[in-house]
Design an enzyme around this catalytic site. Structure first.
Site, PDB file in Angstrom:
ATOM      1  N   ASP A 162     -41.679  76.799  11.570  1.00 34.93           N
ATOM      2  CA  ASP A 162     -41.702  77.412  10.092  1.00 34.93           C
ATOM      3  C   ASP A 162     -42.856  78.453  10.184  1.00 34.93           C
ATOM      4  O   ASP A 162     -43.757  78.153  10.813  1.00 34.93           O
ATOM      5  CB  ASP A 162     -42.055  76.377   9.035  1.00 34.93           C
ATOM      6  CG  ASP A 162     -40.799  75.485   8.759  1.00 34.93           C
ATOM      7  OD1 ASP A 162     -39.722  75.555   9.506  1.00 34.93           O
ATOM      8  OD2 ASP A 162     -40.905  74.705   8.037  1.00 34.93           O
ATOM      9  N   HIS A 315     -44.656  74.517  13.552  1.00 35.17           N
ATOM     10  CA  HIS A 315     -45.079  75.717  12.754  1.00 35.17           C
ATOM     11  C   HIS A 315     -45.345  76.763  13.852  1.00 35.17           C
ATOM     12  O   HIS A 315     -46.288  76.446  14.704  1.00 35.17           O
ATOM     13  CB  HIS A 315     -46.284  75.562  11.654  1.00 35.17           C
ATOM     14  CG  HIS A 315     -45.561  74.574  10.553  1.00 35.17           C
ATOM     15  ND1 HIS A 315     -45.725  73.179  10.635  1.00 35.17           N
ATOM     16  CD2 HIS A 315     -45.312  74.811   9.336  1.00 35.17           C
ATOM     17  CE1 HIS A 315     -45.185  72.604   9.411  1.00 35.17           C
ATOM     18  NE2 HIS A 315     -45.073  73.644   8.636  1.00 35.17           N
TER      19      HIS A 315
END
Length: 356
Positions: A162, A315
């Site tokens: 992400d 991430h």
């Protein structure tokens, strides 16, 4: 020969037919072994006896509808009482709204049943004047289903990242993925896709990864940077459409309709507002919590705990992701040695739903 008498069975009794050789003729020759139904009102009460269907019948076990059907030697006819006929009526239909429900558990969230309104019919009898209302079609719930994929004996996991693209860590992660024959899914933040990061998006696509939106600006403003449900319907839709457009402007292709909502916050109310824009919303099984920066060892250990079918949250953007980079260098070779393959979300969604 066609005028020769024939013998048929009527309700178990032998009957000779010498004239007309039809179902109607057999009925009359057998002394009308069934009685007619009635004319009934819209509530089912009898208005006039014997004014319904004359009889029901089956020939050689096959139900029939035409009493003029011809019979042949040896046919077996079974008569039963005729059905009722309902009086003529004036009717109106009204929809019965269907419900929307969110069911199940698991990282994949998609429409399982589109749902349909039911129908409520109101009839007023032309003879009796009575009015009745009945459900003529039951509504079907629209189901938003959360589920786990059933990967069977396939040792596959979905790596997801992400908050990118990020000018440093995204490229490093792509290098590690390539070295481990791994495919992943990148959930990008639209306003981070610009001239300086466009090549990273193009590289993700070129190397076989899936690129999806994580919204335009991670639900900033009224969404407080974490929750689409805080936003208006128009804002929710704009977060997704702008996020998708940022991807397609760079790739020249239609963006994936798979998304991940900021913070994983995607209640039914948001689904209903954006369902025409997306096909699925993706959660996770393993949260590495790399955004907390717990150290590369902790992140690697979380990844190593993967089981077949897991979706792993990491991430590649949103800050310093050097710990994530180091964790991947350790964890991916480990899982690969255990026989795992790394696939995209689209590939994971090809597996059936797990029955739990």
């Amino acid at each position: 020969m066609s005028n020769a008498p024939i013998t048929v069975s009527v309700n178990g009794n032998s009957i000779d037919l010498s004239g007309a050789k039809t179902v109607q003729a057999a009925f009359e020759a057998a002394g009308e072994p069934a009685k007619a139904g009635n004319l009934v009102d819209v509530e089912g009460a009898t208005l006039e006896e014997g004014k319904g269907y004359q009889f029901s019948f089956a020939v050689n076990g096959q139900p029939g509808t035409d009493p003029t059907s011809p019979l042949k030697e040896g046919d077996a006819v079974v008569f039963s009482d005729g059905g009722d006929i309902e009086e003529e009526s004036d009717s109106t239909d009204e929809p019965i709204p269907h419900e929307t429900v969110d069911q199940g558990y698991g990282p994949i969230h998609m429409v399982d049943n589109p749902g349909a309104d039911g129908v409520k019919t109101t009839k007023t009898g032309k003879i009796s004047g009575k009015t009745v209302t009945q459900t003529t079609a039951e509504p079907q719930d629209r189901v938003y289903r959360r589920y786990y994929p059933d990967t069977g004996e396939d040792k596959v996991v979905a790596l997801t990242f992400d908050d990118g693209p990020w000018d440093t860590s995204t490229a490093e992660i792509l290098d590690i993925l390539k070295a481990n024959d791994a495919k992943a899914t990148f959930f990008t933040v639209g306003n981070r896709i610009d001239d300086s990061t466009a090549d990273l998006i193009k590289r993700e696509v070129a190397e076989g990864h899936q690129v999806c939106t994580h919204t335009w600006d991670h639900a900033a403003g009224s969404g407080q940077g974490v929750n689409l449900s805080f936003m208006s319907k128009d804002e929710q839709r704009e977060e997704i459409t702008k996020g998708m457009k940022a991807i397609s402007d760079v790739t020249g292709q239609e963006a994936s309709k798979v998304i991940r909502s900021p913070g994983g916050n995607f209640p039914t109310e948001v689904w209903m507002n954006v369902e025409d824009l997306i096909t699925a919303e993706i959660g996770w099984d393993i949260d590495t919590e790399d955004w907390r920066k717990p150290g590369s060892d902790a992140i690697a250990q979380a990844i190593k705990c993967a089981t077949p079918g897991d979706v792993i949250l990491m991430h590649d953007g949103g800050g310093d992701r050097s710990e994530t980079v180091e964790a991947l260098k350790e964890a991916l070779p480990y899982l690969k040695k255990q026989g795992f393959r790394f696939i995209t979300i689209d590939e994971l969604m090809q597996y059936p739903k797990k029955d739990i």
